[in-house]
Design an enzyme around this catalytic site. Structure first.
Site: not given
Length: 278
Positions: A99, A134, A166, A196, A217
């Protein structure tokens, strides 16, 4: 990307502890200790297989005497019914490792398959498909490995990989100029800087700051085309945000250099892969 054997060993150790606990009460009380078997691992739907060496490591961690033979090279598009590998040895060991080995194979193959789909959708354009951060916590190395198997590229591995300024960094710093100047004063000249922006009016200030990469973005294809014209090859342009299989080709047609797609690792359907004893 290369698999770090020390990180891989740690991931497998933790996964085995989670799954095995104090032992497999079904297998240990049903299967004779000296029983031997051969098993085939088969992909049940069309896709791109990834993770065969991880599966080998799982089987060998349970039992170094198990013989694992991969029957193909990862990265090829496979038809349903293709046999990926053979495992031979202790029946108990095969059943205990089954598994966990399949879990890795199924998820990584799902990532490789989706990555290949995106790459093929933009193959008429120079743009490269890359992943993001992510990823599943603690499994980033494996998931980014699967992205590469699928034919896409890796973005940064972690926060220490490159500078990426960012929107929230800009709010805290006050302006693009302030943020970039402070970063340049504190980092090595060998470290790349990505910035960004989410509005075209920010582009001139971003160019004046002389960063290495500008991330556009959540911009429309029309805005991306304008940005490409303004930049005219002076820096690398990356498109990100809201990228889907339905719009990725149009985004690539805008002329951007990079398209980062979070869905490669966080919106995944695992590929159906099975292990059957002969």
């Amino acid at each position: 990307m290369l698999l770090n054997k020390f990180i891989l060993a740690d991931i497998i150790d933790r996964a085995i502890k989670e799954d095995l606990g104090y032992g497999d009460i079904t297998t240990d009380n049903l299967i004779a200790e000296d029983a031997q078997s051969k098993a085939l691992i088969t992909i049940k739907e069309a896709g791109v297989a990834a993770g065969l060496e991880i599966a080998r490591s799982v089987f060998n961690k349970y039992d170094p005497d198990l013989k694992f033979k991969a029957l193909l090279t990862e990265g090829d598009k496979l038809d349903a019914g293709t046999v990926l590998a053979e495992v031979e040895g202790s029946t108990r060991s095969i059943l205990k490792a089954e598994r966990l080995a399949l879990n890795f194979l199924q998820r990584l193959s799902g990532i490789a398959t989706k990555s290949r789909e995106y790459v093929e959708l933009v193959e008429a354009y120079p743009a490269q498909i890359v992943d993001t951060r992510k990823t599943t916590p603690t499994l980033r190395m494996l998931e980014k490995y699967a992205v590469k198997v699928g034919g896409a590229k890796n973005h940064r591995m972690g926060l220490d990989d490159c500078v990426m300024i960012k929107d929230n960094h800009l709010k805290a710093a006050g302006s693009i100029k302030n943020a970039v100047e402070k970063i340049k004063a504190n980092i090595s000249h060998t470290t790349k800087i990505e910035l960004e922006i989410d509005e075209l009016p920010q582009l001139d200030e971003a160019l004046e700051a002389e960063v290495d990469i500008i991330l556009l973005d959540n911009m429309s294809p029309e805005e991306l085309k304008k940005a490409v014209q303004i930049v005219d090859g002076r820096v690398i342009l990356e498109a990100s945000g809201g990228i889907t299989k339905e719009n990725v080709a149009e985004i690539a047609a805008s002329g951007v250099d990079i398209i980062s797609v979070g869905a490669l690792t966080h919106q995944i359907n695992s590929i159906d892969i099975a292990l059957d004893l002969n």
